[in-house]
Design an enzyme around this catalytic site. Structure first.
Site, PDB file in Angstrom:
ATOM      1  N   GLY A 207       0.815  -1.222   0.000  1.00  0.00           N
ATOM      2  CA  GLY A 207       0.000   0.000   0.000  1.00  0.00           C
ATOM      3  C   GLY A 207       0.838   1.257   0.000  1.00  0.00           C
ATOM      4  O   GLY A 207       1.649   1.471   0.884  1.00  0.00           O
ATOM      5  N   SER A 208       0.667   2.120  -0.989  1.00  0.00           N
ATOM      6  CA  SER A 208       1.581   3.243  -1.125  1.00  0.00           C
ATOM      7  C   SER A 208       1.094   4.208  -2.197  1.00  0.00           C
ATOM      8  O   SER A 208      -0.053   4.143  -2.628  1.00  0.00           O
ATOM      9  CB  SER A 208       2.978   2.717  -1.465  1.00  0.00           C
ATOM     10  OG  SER A 208       2.881   1.615  -2.357  1.00  0.00           O
ATOM     11  N   ARG A 209       1.993   5.081  -2.673  1.00  0.00           N
ATOM     12  CA  ARG A 209       1.613   6.123  -3.621  1.00  0.00           C
ATOM     13  C   ARG A 209       2.819   6.519  -4.469  1.00  0.00           C
ATOM     14  O   ARG A 209       3.967   6.437  -4.026  1.00  0.00           O
ATOM     15  CB  ARG A 209       1.092   7.320  -2.823  1.00  0.00           C
ATOM     16  CG  ARG A 209       0.887   8.600  -3.600  1.00  0.00           C
ATOM     17  CD  ARG A 209       0.311   9.647  -2.682  1.00  0.00           C
ATOM     18  NE  ARG A 209       0.687  10.995  -3.054  1.00  0.00           N
ATOM     19  CZ  ARG A 209       0.414  12.070  -2.337  1.00  0.00           C
ATOM     20  NH1 ARG A 209      -0.252  11.948  -1.207  1.00  0.00           N
ATOM     21  NH2 ARG A 209       0.797  13.262  -2.745  1.00  0.00           N
TER      22      ARG A 209
END
Length: 249
Positions: A207-209
């Site tokens: 989970g990240s960006r």
């Protein structure tokens, strides 16, 4: 689409077929699977079954499907799978804006269009380069682990800045940002490497960006809320500045 699911060419949904698993995932999956087998052998079924499902989840998270990269020198492709969570005009971070110690120029401090792509735990987390060129800058910055969907995550979270430069002077900067669950950015390249468009350059766990900074005079070809596919979805075309309805946020 049915053929894509069978031959795993990576058009979004193809990520849910059974592609290759990145080595980072194989070791974690193997450990969890081994724990599941041991607990099953000991007849601890209440533990064995959850571990078995967890092992499958780990393998799915680290899936690494092939992608069909567009043959278009003007195309800036998405570096990440996920959803466009924000499109805004901001100054690039100092790590990308300033000239380096050798005097090589950065992106400058004038506001640029930033496209933020949020990757949930269900998305493919292998990141790819938006253009072909040389990795002229790679800077890791330790930080917090706030929700990656928050705007301030780009300034406070653990992150890695990359600048890819072409011989014609085009530079694309992008930033991998660790999230609330993600605790490690894993690079596959180093500064000075020559990369192809859509080449795998790293991953962020769980989970990240990723933020992408478009060059001046280039408008986004995507809108907020749109699903994008790393190495395939065209975020923008260099020099094309026609705004799509819904792209200005």
């Amino acid at each position: 689409m049915a053929n894509d699911l069978l031959d795993n060419k990576g058009r979004g949904e193809a990520g849910w077929s059974w592609p290759a698993i990145h080595p980072e995932g194989r070791k974690y999956g193997l450990v969890v699977a081994a724990a599941s087998l041991v607990t099953a052998f000991l007849a601890w079924e209440t533990i064995a079954w959850p571990l078995a499902f967890l092992a499958l989840g780990v393998l799915a998270f680290f899936r690494d499907p092939e992608r069909i990269v567009p043959h278009d020198e003007k195309a800036i492709v998405s570096p990440a799978d996920g959803m466009v969570s924000l499109i805004s005009e901001v100054e690039p971070p100092p790590e990308l804006a300033m000239a380096d110690a050798a005097g090589n120029p950065g992106l400058g401090d004038a506001p640029l269009t930033r496209i933020s792509i949020f990757m949930s735990v269900f998305d493919v987390h292998i990141n790819r380069t938006p253009i072909a060129g040389q990795v002229s800058r790679l800077i890791y910055v330790p930080g917090k682990f706030l929700n990656a969907d928050l705007d301030k995550a780009s300034e406070e979270n653990e992150r890695q800045h990359l600048l890819v430069s072409r011989p014609d002077g085009l530079q694309i900067g992008f930033t991998q940002i660790a999230g609330l669950v993600a605790r490690r950015i894993v690079p596959f390249v180093k500064q000075g490497d020559i990369v192809a468009v859509g080449q795998r350059i790293g991953l962020i766990r769980f989970g990240s960006r990723v933020d992408v900074y478009l060059p001046a005079g280039t408008a986004p070809a995507v809108i907020k809320g749109q699903k994008v596919v790393a190495g395939e979805t065209v975020l923008a075309r260099v020099g094309e500045n026609r705004l799509l309805e819904g792209s200005a946020q």
